[in-house]
Design an enzyme around this catalytic site. Structure first.
Site, PDB file in Angstrom:
ATOM      1  CD1 TRP A 101      -2.141  -2.297   1.564  1.00 55.90           C
ATOM      2  CD2 TRP A 101      -2.920  -1.238  -0.254  1.00 55.90           C
ATOM      3  NE1 TRP A 101      -3.084  -3.100   0.974  1.00 55.90           N
ATOM      4  CE2 TRP A 101      -3.579  -2.481  -0.131  1.00 55.90           C
ATOM      5  CE3 TRP A 101      -3.240  -0.407  -1.320  1.00 55.90           C
ATOM      6  CZ2 TRP A 101      -4.552  -2.899  -1.057  1.00 55.90           C
ATOM      7  CZ3 TRP A 101      -4.203  -0.826  -2.235  1.00 55.90           C
ATOM      8  CH2 TRP A 101      -4.838  -2.053  -2.100  1.00 55.90           C
ATOM      9  CG  ASP A 171      -3.299   4.194   3.720  1.00 59.66           C
ATOM     10  OD1 ASP A 171      -4.345   4.062   4.384  1.00 59.66           O
ATOM     11  OD2 ASP A 171      -3.028   3.501   2.716  1.00 59.66           O
ATOM     12  CE  LYS A 195      -8.603  -1.932   4.191  1.00 59.28           C
ATOM     13  NZ  LYS A 195      -8.880  -3.046   3.349  1.00 59.28           N
TER      14      LYS A 195
HETATM   15  N1  PMP Z   1      -4.418   1.499   1.882  1.00 56.51           N
HETATM   16  C1  PMP Z   1      -4.533   0.369   2.606  1.00 56.51           C
HETATM   17  C2  PMP Z   1      -3.681   0.212   3.825  1.00 56.51           C
HETATM   18  C3  PMP Z   1      -5.422  -0.623   2.208  1.00 56.51           C
HETATM   19  O1  PMP Z   1      -5.514  -1.757   2.919  1.00 56.51           O
HETATM   20  C4  PMP Z   1      -6.200  -0.431   1.059  1.00 56.51           C
HETATM   21  C5  PMP Z   1      -7.225  -1.438   0.590  1.00 56.51           C
HETATM   22  N2  PMP Z   1      -7.152  -2.679   1.064  1.00 56.51           N
HETATM   23  C6  PMP Z   1      -6.045   0.754   0.336  1.00 56.51           C
HETATM   24  C7  PMP Z   1      -5.163   1.699   0.776  1.00 56.51           C
HETATM   25  C8  PMP Z   1      -6.846   1.015  -0.923  1.00 56.51           C
HETATM   26  O2  PMP Z   1      -8.140   1.252  -0.572  1.00 56.51           O
HETATM   27  P1  PMP Z   1      -9.325   1.407  -1.635  1.00 56.51           P
HETATM   28  O3  PMP Z   1      -9.603   0.052  -2.159  1.00 56.51           O
HETATM   29  O4  PMP Z   1     -10.433   1.967  -0.789  1.00 56.51           O
HETATM   30  O5  PMP Z   1      -8.888   2.351  -2.685  1.00 56.51           O
END
Ligand code: PMP
Length: 359
Positions: A101, A171, A195
């Site tokens: 991520w 994030d 989550k």
């Molecule tokens: N950052 C983290 C830490 C994530 O776990 C995720 C999705 N699992 C995202 C960003 C991306 O999120 P989205 O699918 O809402 O764009």
């Protein structure tokens, strides 16, 4: 009977909240229409939204000089909006590449400006983090970016670097409100809600107001954080259903001990699983013990065949979502706030039994 849901997101919701949503879906509190039929410019939505933002602030004692609101577009849109706003020409930003991520965020930033990689966990297979005290922003960095919990890799910062005057942006999609966080150490915290906070659709933004002075003000409307801050997220139509559900989850968190209560539960739930791993030669955790995630417990069996068998047999016992992310394989148990304690205990018992039969 409800399944035990160990999925990484979208993920388990508190049953009380699902029932409350169901009860009010058709006729919101006797008003004769559903929340998802109501205008986001009308009193019914605004009353709920204001209370939601107030609860949100209260849960983490968010100081008044921070704007708080929700946007759409997933956490992924923030990978672009952050550099568009803050990675100005002639500046650079520091990124800590700690896994899928953070790396995706860095990849997007690199398309828009100058990225300085302060840390890259590649050599360890993204199984460890730098010591927070060792992280020093580079001279002139416009911000330092990190991901507090790598949902796929299963590593989580236990404390955060002190970046001094350099704005720290995090994030927190997958561990937000699973523990107290001192918001004033961050210039910006954001995350997808799917989550710990609710159904997919909304992204929460917490941003120190003075960050807007440092932004690129020549952006299209949606990309400009100032537009959203000024309208507390209602510049355009917000993801109403998701926000409504989040408002109920926040109340559920408040009623269950707040961020401190969530942390206590997270320690206990992840403890069940890590204890099995640590007392076994059959299971193995690939991640550095110091940075083990309490939200996403990643582990391996002696072979991929046994891992596939584990997933299959767990499913038969009503345990879903245990397959590791397709990019890394293995197994992963996500233990978000709403996962009942008994489900973590059941998984631990299943793991022991599976080892007994296959070890
Ligand atoms: N950052 C983290 C830490 C994530 O776990 C995720 C999705 N699992 C995202 C960003 C991306 O999120 P989205 O699918 O809402 O764009």
């Amino acid at each position: 009977m409800r399944k035990m849901n160990f999925a990484a997101g979208p993920s388990v919701m508190p049953l009380d909240v699902l029932e409350e949503l169901q009860k009010n879906l058709v006729d919101y509190k006797g008003k004769g229409l559903s929340m998802i039929e109501a205008s986001h410019r009308g009193g019914m939505f605004e009353e709920m939204y204001d209370e939601c933002l107030a609860d949100f602030r209260e849960l983490l004692s968010i100081p008044d000089d921070y704007d708080v609101y929700f946007l759409g577009g997933g956490a992924t849109l923030q990978f672009t909006m952050i550099p568009m706003n803050f990675l100005l020409k002639g500046t650079h930003a520091d990124y800590l590449k700690t896994g899928s991520w953070a790396n995706k965020a860095a990849d997007d930033a690199e398309k828009l400006g100058d990225v300085n990689t302060l840390f890259d966990g590649k050599d360890s297979g993204y199984t460890t983090l730098p010591e927070p005290e060792s992280v020093k922003p580079s001279e002139g960095a416009s911000y330092l970016y990190l991901c507090s919990n790598e949902t796929i890799g299963g590593i989580e910062w236990q404390s955060f670097p002190d970046t001094g005057d350099v704005p720290l942006i995090a994030d927190m999609s997958s561990d937000f409100l699973s523990r107290p966080v001192d918001v004033k150490n961050f210039a910006m915290i954001y995350g997808g809600v799917q989550k710990n906070l609710g159904p997919a659709g909304a992204v929460f933004i917490i941003m120190r107001h003075d960050m807007l002075d440092k932004r690129n003000s020549n952006l299209t409307a949606y990309m400009d954080y100032a537009k959203h801050a000024k309208n507390k997220g209602l510049y355009n139509t917000p993801p109403v259903f998701s926000i409504w559900a989040v408002s109920l989850v926040l109340k559920w968190i408040k009623a269950n001990g707040g961020a401190e209560g969530m942390l206590k539960n997270a320690i206990e739930k992840s403890g069940y699983i890590y204890d099995v791993i640590d007392s076994s030669d059959f299971y193995r955790s690939p991640v550095d013990k110091r940075y083990r995630s309490r939200m996403n417990v990643v582990f391996r069996c002696p072979s991929e065949e046994l891992e596939a068998k584990f997933v299959d047999e767990a499913k038969k016992e009503g345990m879903l979502g245990l397959k590791g992310h397709r990019s890394v394989g293995g197994l992963r148990a996500s233990l978000y706030n709403a996962l009942p304690m008994e489900d973590a205990a059941s998984l631990a018992a299943f793991m022991k039994e599976f080892e007994r039969r296959n070890g």
